[in-house]
Design a protein around this motif. Structure first.
Motif, PDB file in Angstrom:
ATOM      1  N   VAL A   1       0.687  -0.981  -0.028  1.00  0.00           N
ATOM      2  CA  VAL A   1      -0.001   0.050   0.518  1.00  0.00           C
ATOM      3  C   VAL A   1       0.716   0.921  -0.025  1.00  0.00           C
ATOM      4  O   VAL A   1       1.759   1.874   0.793  1.00  0.00           O
ATOM      5  CB  VAL A   1      -1.149   0.381   1.205  1.00  0.00           C
ATOM      6  CG1 VAL A   1      -1.593   1.399   1.277  1.00  0.00           C
ATOM      7  CG2 VAL A   1      -1.800  -1.161   1.996  1.00  0.00           C
TER       8      VAL A   1
ATOM      9  N   LEU B   1      -8.248   6.545   2.139  1.00  0.00           N
ATOM     10  CA  LEU B   1      -7.572   4.955   2.768  1.00  0.00           C
ATOM     11  C   LEU B   1      -8.745   5.015   4.114  1.00  0.00           C
ATOM     12  O   LEU B   1      -8.854   4.761   4.758  1.00  0.00           O
ATOM     13  CB  LEU B   1      -6.129   5.437   3.550  1.00  0.00           C
ATOM     14  CG  LEU B   1      -5.375   4.187   4.707  1.00  0.00           C
ATOM     15  CD1 LEU B   1      -5.526   2.807   4.044  1.00  0.00           C
ATOM     16  CD2 LEU B   1      -4.470   4.978   4.723  1.00  0.00           C
TER      17      LEU B   1
ATOM     18  N   LEU C   1     -10.956   2.054   5.795  1.00  0.00           N
ATOM     19  CA  LEU C   1     -10.776   1.591   7.122  1.00  0.00           C
ATOM     20  C   LEU C   1     -11.485   1.940   8.226  1.00  0.00           C
ATOM     21  O   LEU C   1     -11.605   1.481   8.952  1.00  0.00           O
ATOM     22  CB  LEU C   1      -8.889   2.220   7.552  1.00  0.00           C
ATOM     23  CG  LEU C   1      -7.944   1.518   7.499  1.00  0.00           C
ATOM     24  CD1 LEU C   1      -8.015   1.224   5.226  1.00  0.00           C
ATOM     25  CD2 LEU C   1      -6.919   1.726   7.631  1.00  0.00           C
TER      26      LEU C   1
ATOM     27  N   VAL D   1      -2.060   0.936   8.842  1.00  0.00           N
ATOM     28  CA  VAL D   1      -2.340   0.001   7.880  1.00  0.00           C
ATOM     29  C   VAL D   1      -2.668  -1.550   8.263  1.00  0.00           C
ATOM     30  O   VAL D   1      -3.659  -2.608   7.615  1.00  0.00           O
ATOM     31  CB  VAL D   1      -1.203   0.292   6.708  1.00  0.00           C
ATOM     32  CG1 VAL D   1      -2.014  -0.540   5.745  1.00  0.00           C
ATOM     33  CG2 VAL D   1      -2.462   1.675   6.391  1.00  0.00           C
TER      34      VAL D   1
END
Length: 803
Positions: free
Chosen positions: A637, A648, A652, A680
């Motif tokens: 990523v 992102l 998430l 992440v």
């Protein structure tokens, strides 16, 4: 200097991927007009930036002219149509459909300019399930299978250095563009070309299903979880002033090393003449070599290795590369202006033509610097009226003296697209690929590397054989060789001597370090080239200077071959104007230097700025290779800007992070990289990498699952685009997967898949067809050993019967 592509006009509408293609065509003499949007291309801010100058942009746009067009306005679209009507090639890298939405797509433009070659280079191509995905270098390394083979056993996979992907894609773009342009010169018809960067890296960087590939038959049982234990393939040892690498392949090389070690009794067994036996004994053998090397300098070890026939090369840092005498003497590195008021030491260019470097001449343009220039009519090469269905290189004859990976890959490009490639082979000095079959009836590398060719078995060291070769040269177009510098001349086949026979001949010679400079006579293989050019020093984990992780790859052999193919084809194009051929020289080291140019230039301008980054993008956070659910499953990523960070956080379900001051800007995210990476990593830990990557890509976040080589054969995108074909051979138990094409052309058919020849298989056919010999003359030459057909040849069978 008269460059081969002079008079060829190229419109360059790339931004990022593909920029290096226009640079290479410009190096070779094309007039490349860089067309940017108002405000300049996004790539003008690509890191690293030094004194306000993007180093990758500066390098990949040298030798170009620059204009600005607003294609959202009628005036800009009209100007594009005018320019395209008098251009030969247009290269663009916008997302699929971008030009069509503005009424300026290939269909509209080529309706006005049917002879134009329109080349689209995108991350994944114009079709297929990934077509709208974002392709960063990290994503392409992961999805292409390269990442799965890089790194140490038991550790996280390791990303190779940045820059190699874009430049490799650029070489493919240049080759595809010139193939279509060469066909246009013969038939009068242009083409629309769809080139996928993903496929270019799958097939062209270090292909698992290609010459010396790691995936002989793609069997899943050959690929256990974890990285291959490749560190001992081409081991690295500390020495008095750094590190050196050795490359022991041939029996004679091992024998030289054995004597150098003082002939230790424990390694006297002839079994150690083989690579597998030495590899298995590395824990015992390597400490002996390490002790021997410890008290000597790099230069001493390289010199002694050369004297003994043992390939040894220094492992050089970027700062050492920049001050290496050889690269200055050979012209590989030069001082040049890369932006107004900014000079740097830069890689000059890929190749030399007629003894002169085809490299950097002018700096990259400022936005709109040449808006006021009148790009008037030229004197383009006239287009023919030949059969548009013919292969683009039909009618060309190539005499192929090349060996091993580079030689096979270079001539295959010509054979695949219609040239009659005659592989010249001598049974007394067999091609290394034919010796790598490991118990099989035929090496897979031969099947991959020599498809669509013919083979002539002949002893060129005999007067009769040399004379026959010269007779073949008289009616040939190209001679290819990749011997040690001076070898071709010592055989009586220098360019000058061959040009006396046939002034139209194009001769391409390649070696590891070129024919000039202190290293011209060095023994060279890909692992030593990588080490000497700084690639290996960056291809490692940041905390271990001796654990180099490039041992599994054969880079730069394949991509250097594509670089050479572009130069040869450009010379053939120029021959249409001049009636004369030329000589081309390719040093594989120059391919590595050009492709590592961004790091080299940055290190020269800011000493100490470039170190081995490992899996961390120095200019983007979060970024990395993250563990996922399952055994040895990973996903890359990379978040490059605020928009991608916002996307992102949404994926998430952590929109709270958008209000977190630690992550408010790109600079702050770099400062708090560890915390951003942890977010992440936590999300990916329990997820399937493919599903996670697809979710992220759908939201606009660059991501890619680590793919193993056998999985490429069932990848939905590659399957949808029919990226692979199969090749067979009578001596193979099963067909092999192989590259289907260099790009998708609207009008150029995919290459055939004729099986690779046995050594000397077409000897009799070639001698009767091309040299006019009758069977009696061929029989006599076979019996004398000048000609070397397969054992099934009638002359050999009769000799055995008579004996």
């Amino acid at each position: 200097m008269t460059l081969p592509l002079r008079g060829v006009r190229v419109l360059d509408l790339t931004d990022g991927l593909g920029e290096s293609a226009g640079r290479y065509l410009a190096d070779l003499g094309a007039e490349v007009i860089r067309v940017e949007v108002p405000g300049g291309s996004r790539s003008r801010s690509a890191e690293p930036v030094v004194d306000g100058v993007s180093i990758p942009f500066a390098l990949r746009n040298a030798n170009k002219l620059g204009i600005v067009l607003d294609l959202d306005e009628d005036a800009g679209r009209t100007r594009l149509r005018e320019l395209a009507s008098d251009a030969d090639i247009l290269i663009e890298s916008h997302r699929p459909g971008w030009f069509a939405e503005r009424g300026s797509g290939p269909d509209e433009i080529r309706a006005l300019a049917p002879e134009l070659v329109w080349v689209s280079v995108t991350g994944f191509g114009q079709t297929g399930p990934y077509r709208d995905w974002t392709a960063t270098e990290q994503v392409l390394y992961a999805l292409s299978g390269v990442l799965s083979r890089s790194g140490a056993p038991g550790a996280a996979p390791l990303l190779p250095p940045a820059g190699l992907v874009e430049e490799s894609v650029g070489a493919h773009v240049a080759w595809a563009a010139l193939l279509a342009y060469h066909r246009r010169l013969a038939s009068g018809r242009g083409d629309t070309v769809d080139l996928s960067a993903f496929e270019a890296i799958v097939h062209g960087f270090d292909p698992g299903f290609g010459a010396q590939g790691s995936a002989a038959a793609g069997r899943s049982e050959d690929f256990p979880r974890g990285r291959p234990d490749a560190a001992n393939f081409y081991p690295v040892f500390p020495c008095k002033d750094g590190h050196v690498r050795i490359c022991l392949l041939a029996k004679r090389q091992w024998r030289g090393m054995f004597e150098w070690l003082g002939e230790p009794a424990e390694f006297a067994d002839p079994a150690y003449d083989t690579i597998p036996a030495r590899f298995a004994a590395a824990d015992t053998l390597h400490p002996l070599i390490e002790k021997l090397f410890a008290s000597h300098t790099q230069a001493e070890l390289v010199a002694e290795g050369s004297r003994r026939g043992v390939p040894v090369g220094g492992v050089h840092t970027l700062s050492e590369v920049l001050t290496t005498e050889h690269f200055a003497a050979s012209g590989s590195l030069v001082d040049a202006e890369i932006a107004p008021g900014l000079r740097a030491r830069v890689p000059s260019g890929y190749v030399s033509v007629a003894g002169e470097r085809a490299g950097v001449r002018t700096r990259a343009p400022r936005p709109g610097e040449h808006d006021d220039r009148m790009f008037g009519p030229r004197e383009p090469l006239p287009a023919g009226t030949g059969d548009p269905s013919a292969a683009p290189l039909a009618g060309l004859r190539v005499l192929d003296l090349g060996v091993i990976v580079f030689g096979a890959e270079l001539s295959r490009q010509f054979a695949d697209y219609g040239a009659d490639v005659v592989k010249i082979e001598n049974a007394n000095f067999p091609d290394g690929l034919r010796q790598s079959k490991r118990g099989a009836a035929l090496a897979a590398s031969v099947a991959w590397g020599h498809r669509n060719k013919r083979s002539l078995g002949i002893d060129l060291r005999s007067p009769e054989g040399a004379d026959m070769f010269r007779r073949l040269v008289a009616d040939a177009d190209v001679v290819l060789a990749n011997f040690k510098p001076g070898t071709l001349a010592s055989m009586g086949f220098s360019y000058d001597s061959l040009a006396e026979i046939n002034p139209r001949i194009v001769v391409s010679e390649s070696s590891s370090f070129g024919s000039t400079g202190p290293w011209r006579s060095r023994l060279g293989y890909g692992p030593l080239v990588r080490a000497s050019c700084g690639v290996s020093a960056l291809w490692r984990y940041p905390d271990n200077a001796e654990l180099l992780c490039d041992g599994q790859t054969v880079y730069p052999d394949h991509i250097a071959a594509h670089v050479a193919a572009v130069a040869v084809l450009s010379a053939l194009i120029d021959r249409r104007r001049t009636g004369r051929g030329t000589n081309i020289e390719v040093a594989q080291a120059d391919t590595a230097l050009v492709q590592l140019g961004t790091q080299l230039v940055t290190e020269g301008l800011r000493p100490g700025a470039i170190t081995a980054p490992g899996n961390t993008d120095p200019y983007a956070a979060p970024s990395g290779v993250y563990a996922c659910s399952g055994d040895d499953e990973w996903c890359v990523v990379t978040v490059r800007d605020d928009d991608e960070w916002a996307a992102l956080c949404t994926v998430l379900d952590r929109r709270d992070l958008l209000e977190d001051d630690r992550f408010a800007t790109g600079a702050l995210r770099l400062t708090h990289r560890a915390e951003a990476d942890a977010v992440v990593a936590e999300w990916l830990r329990d997820r399937d990498p493919r599903a996670a990557a697809a979710t992220l890509q759908a939201a606009g976040v660059p991501a890619g699952a680590m793919v193993r080589l056998p999985e490429l054969l069932t990848d939905p995108h590659l399957t949808a685009r029919r990226t692979y074909t199969t090749i067979g051979h009578d001596l193979l138990a099963a067909d092999l997967p192989a590259t289907a094409r260099v790009a998708v052309f609207d009008e150029i058919a995919d290459p055939p898949a004729r099986q690779a020849p046995l050594a000397g298989e077409q000897t009799r056919q070639i001698c009767t067809e091309l040299l006019g010999l009758d069977d009696t003359e061929v029989d006599e030459l076979v019996r004398s050993g000048v000609l070397q057909p397969p054992a099934t040849d009638p002359a050999l069978r009769s000799a055995v019967t008579a004996g």
